[in-house]
Design a protein around this motif. Structure first.
Motif, PDB file in Angstrom:
ATOM      1  N   VAL A  16     -37.196  17.921  -8.523  1.00 18.27           N
ATOM      2  CA  VAL A  16     -36.037  17.033  -8.346  1.00 18.27           C
ATOM      3  C   VAL A  16     -35.804  16.787  -6.858  1.00 18.27           C
ATOM      4  O   VAL A  16     -35.612  15.645  -6.415  1.00 18.27           O
ATOM      5  CB  VAL A  16     -34.761  17.641  -8.996  1.00 18.27           C
ATOM      6  CG1 VAL A  16     -33.553  16.744  -8.757  1.00 18.27           C
ATOM      7  CG2 VAL A  16     -34.959  17.862 -10.485  1.00 18.27           C
ATOM      8  N   MET A  17     -35.885  17.871  -6.064  1.00 21.79           N
ATOM      9  CA  MET A  17     -35.655  17.730  -4.617  1.00 21.79           C
ATOM     10  C   MET A  17     -36.698  16.838  -3.959  1.00 21.79           C
ATOM     11  O   MET A  17     -36.370  15.980  -3.146  1.00 21.79           O
ATOM     12  CB  MET A  17     -35.666  19.109  -3.945  1.00 21.79           C
ATOM     13  CG  MET A  17     -34.333  19.804  -4.048  1.00 21.79           C
ATOM     14  SD  MET A  17     -34.254  21.269  -3.020  1.00 21.79           S
ATOM     15  CE  MET A  17     -35.416  22.319  -3.837  1.00 21.79           C
ATOM     16  N   ASP A  54     -26.221   5.867  -9.198  1.00 24.48           N
ATOM     17  CA  ASP A  54     -27.031   5.773 -10.420  1.00 24.48           C
ATOM     18  C   ASP A  54     -28.494   6.120 -10.160  1.00 24.48           C
ATOM     19  O   ASP A  54     -29.164   6.686 -11.022  1.00 24.48           O
ATOM     20  CB  ASP A  54     -26.925   4.367 -11.035  1.00 24.48           C
ATOM     21  CG  ASP A  54     -25.557   4.131 -11.651  1.00 24.48           C
ATOM     22  OD1 ASP A  54     -24.832   5.118 -11.865  1.00 24.48           O
ATOM     23  OD2 ASP A  54     -25.220   2.961 -11.905  1.00 24.48           O
ATOM     24  N   ASP A  55     -28.983   5.763  -8.961  1.00 28.58           N
ATOM     25  CA  ASP A  55     -30.375   6.090  -8.617  1.00 28.58           C
ATOM     26  C   ASP A  55     -30.564   7.607  -8.586  1.00 28.58           C
ATOM     27  O   ASP A  55     -31.568   8.135  -9.068  1.00 28.58           O
ATOM     28  CB  ASP A  55     -30.750   5.522  -7.239  1.00 28.58           C
ATOM     29  CG  ASP A  55     -30.690   4.002  -7.213  1.00 28.58           C
ATOM     30  OD1 ASP A  55     -30.678   3.401  -8.302  1.00 28.58           O
ATOM     31  OD2 ASP A  55     -30.657   3.424  -6.111  1.00 28.58           O
ATOM     32  N   VAL A  56     -29.578   8.298  -7.986  1.00 30.96           N
ATOM     33  CA  VAL A  56     -29.665   9.763  -7.890  1.00 30.96           C
ATOM     34  C   VAL A  56     -29.655  10.384  -9.286  1.00 30.96           C
ATOM     35  O   VAL A  56     -30.495  11.242  -9.614  1.00 30.96           O
ATOM     36  CB  VAL A  56     -28.493  10.315  -7.036  1.00 30.96           C
ATOM     37  CG1 VAL A  56     -28.369  11.824  -7.172  1.00 30.96           C
ATOM     38  CG2 VAL A  56     -28.678   9.928  -5.576  1.00 30.96           C
ATOM     39  N   ILE A  57     -28.757   9.917 -10.126  1.00 33.54           N
ATOM     40  CA  ILE A  57     -28.651  10.486 -11.484  1.00 33.54           C
ATOM     41  C   ILE A  57     -29.937  10.213 -12.277  1.00 33.54           C
ATOM     42  O   ILE A  57     -30.428  11.071 -13.011  1.00 33.54           O
ATOM     43  CB  ILE A  57     -27.393   9.955 -12.198  1.00 33.54           C
ATOM     44  CG1 ILE A  57     -26.161  10.551 -11.507  1.00 33.54           C
ATOM     45  CG2 ILE A  57     -27.393  10.287 -13.677  1.00 33.54           C
ATOM     46  CD1 ILE A  57     -24.832  10.031 -11.986  1.00 33.54           C
ATOM     47  N   ILE A  60     -32.607  12.691 -11.189  1.00 30.72           N
ATOM     48  CA  ILE A  60     -32.337  14.041 -11.729  1.00 30.72           C
ATOM     49  C   ILE A  60     -32.720  14.086 -13.211  1.00 30.72           C
ATOM     50  O   ILE A  60     -33.352  15.034 -13.677  1.00 30.72           O
ATOM     51  CB  ILE A  60     -30.850  14.432 -11.521  1.00 30.72           C
ATOM     52  CG1 ILE A  60     -30.530  14.525 -10.027  1.00 30.72           C
ATOM     53  CG2 ILE A  60     -30.542  15.752 -12.214  1.00 30.72           C
ATOM     54  CD1 ILE A  60     -29.044  14.602  -9.710  1.00 30.72           C
ATOM     55  N   LYS A  61     -32.357  13.040 -13.941  1.00 34.13           N
ATOM     56  CA  LYS A  61     -32.688  12.989 -15.380  1.00 34.13           C
ATOM     57  C   LYS A  61     -34.201  12.986 -15.598  1.00 34.13           C
ATOM     58  O   LYS A  61     -34.718  13.675 -16.468  1.00 34.13           O
ATOM     59  CB  LYS A  61     -32.111  11.710 -15.997  1.00 34.13           C
ATOM     60  CG  LYS A  61     -30.683  11.834 -16.451  1.00 34.13           C
ATOM     61  CD  LYS A  61     -30.293  10.572 -17.204  1.00 34.13           C
ATOM     62  CE  LYS A  61     -28.809  10.531 -17.458  1.00 34.13           C
ATOM     63  NZ  LYS A  61     -28.343   9.179 -17.775  1.00 34.13           N
ATOM     64  N   GLU A  90     -32.016  30.804 -30.500  1.00 33.07           N
ATOM     65  CA  GLU A  90     -32.389  30.003 -29.322  1.00 33.07           C
ATOM     66  C   GLU A  90     -31.209  29.176 -28.848  1.00 33.07           C
ATOM     67  O   GLU A  90     -30.427  28.673 -29.659  1.00 33.07           O
ATOM     68  CB  GLU A  90     -33.538  29.051 -29.685  1.00 33.07           C
ATOM     69  CG  GLU A  90     -34.880  29.738 -29.777  1.00 33.07           C
ATOM     70  CD  GLU A  90     -35.993  28.761 -30.118  1.00 33.07           C
ATOM     71  OE1 GLU A  90     -35.726  27.748 -30.780  1.00 33.07           O
ATOM     72  OE2 GLU A  90     -37.134  29.030 -29.704  1.00 33.07           O
ATOM     73  N   VAL A  91     -31.073  29.024 -27.535  1.00 36.14           N
ATOM     74  CA  VAL A  91     -30.137  28.037 -26.999  1.00 36.14           C
ATOM     75  C   VAL A  91     -30.953  26.994 -26.231  1.00 36.14           C
ATOM     76  O   VAL A  91     -32.011  27.315 -25.690  1.00 36.14           O
ATOM     77  CB  VAL A  91     -29.066  28.635 -26.042  1.00 36.14           C
ATOM     78  CG1 VAL A  91     -28.053  29.446 -26.792  1.00 36.14           C
ATOM     79  CG2 VAL A  91     -29.684  29.438 -24.919  1.00 36.14           C
ATOM     80  N   VAL A  92     -30.451  25.781 -26.225  1.00 33.14           N
ATOM     81  CA  VAL A  92     -31.120  24.722 -25.471  1.00 33.14           C
ATOM     82  C   VAL A  92     -30.471  24.648 -24.089  1.00 33.14           C
ATOM     83  O   VAL A  92     -29.250  24.475 -23.983  1.00 33.14           O
ATOM     84  CB  VAL A  92     -30.999  23.364 -26.192  1.00 33.14           C
ATOM     85  CG1 VAL A  92     -31.652  22.269 -25.365  1.00 33.14           C
ATOM     86  CG2 VAL A  92     -31.635  23.438 -27.566  1.00 33.14           C
ATOM     87  N   VAL A  93     -31.278  24.836 -23.060  1.00 28.29           N
ATOM     88  CA  VAL A  93     -30.771  24.810 -21.683  1.00 28.29           C
ATOM     89  C   VAL A  93     -31.217  23.524 -21.007  1.00 28.29           C
ATOM     90  O   VAL A  93     -32.403  23.187 -21.005  1.00 28.29           O
ATOM     91  CB  VAL A  93     -31.288  26.010 -20.865  1.00 28.29           C
ATOM     92  CG1 VAL A  93     -30.659  26.028 -19.483  1.00 28.29           C
ATOM     93  CG2 VAL A  93     -31.008  27.312 -21.591  1.00 28.29           C
ATOM     94  N   GLY A  94     -30.269  22.810 -20.435  1.00 27.92           N
ATOM     95  CA  GLY A  94     -30.621  21.614 -19.651  1.00 27.92           C
ATOM     96  C   GLY A  94     -30.988  20.435 -20.520  1.00 27.92           C
ATOM     97  O   GLY A  94     -30.622  20.408 -21.676  1.00 27.92           O
ATOM     98  N   GLY A  95     -31.705  19.523 -19.972  1.00 26.90           N
ATOM     99  CA  GLY A  95     -32.198  19.142 -18.658  1.00 26.90           C
ATOM    100  C   GLY A  95     -31.329  19.490 -17.464  1.00 26.90           C
ATOM    101  O   GLY A  95     -31.661  20.425 -16.746  1.00 26.90           O
TER     102      GLY A  95
END
Ligand code: 2BA
Length: 109
Positions: A16-17, A54-57, A60-61, A90-95
């Motif tokens: 992401v970075m 919006d570009d940043v989001i 990240i997505k 199980e848990v769903v983590v993220g995106g």
């Protein structure tokens, strides 16, 4: 001006970075810990103009994916699980978990 807080998986943080930097966005990385799993995750801070938010989001997505994380049923609150032998669930983590805050003032001195 907006400040984006993005909580991502440690493995996704560098991707992401890199993509944010490639697209001209400055990023600060904080090492953080999820309160539920008590596992390390990465919090990214991105200061950005409203037009570019919006570009940043979108980046990240695109660069963070969701994962299934096995935990013990004993960790899950408000269930009957505690009454029985713990079993794996199980848990769903993220995106990514994203917060966007208004910035009152931004200065570099
Ligand atoms: P954790 O708190 O370690 O949570 C990891 C995952 O566990 C969560 O994934 C969710 O699927 C599950 N989980 C969390 N709390 C739960 C609960 N009380 N009962 C059952 N399952 C629960 P995500 O939602 O993708 O969150 C990933 C990480 O993002 C979290 O790690 C936390 O560090 C942060 N986060 C998520 N929502 C937040 C919020 N509203 N405020 C602050 N941080 C948040």
């Amino acid at each position: 001006m907006k400040l984006v807080f993005a909580i991502v998986h440690d493995e996704d943080g560098p991707k992401v970075m890199d993509e944010l930097n490639k697209n001209g966005f400055s990023v600060t990385k904080l090492c953080s810990t999820g309160g539920f799993l008590r596992a390390g995750n990465t919090t990214l801070l991105v200061g950005v103009t409203e037009e570019k938010l919006d570009d940043v989001i979108k980046i990240i997505k695109q660069k963070s994916r969701s994962r299934k994380q096995p935990i013990s049923s004993a960790m899950v609150p408000n269930t009957m699980a505690g009454m029985f032998m713990p079993y794996p669930v199980e848990v769903v983590v993220g995106g990514a978990t994203i917060f966007v805050l208004n910035v009152e003032k931004f200065e570099k001195v």
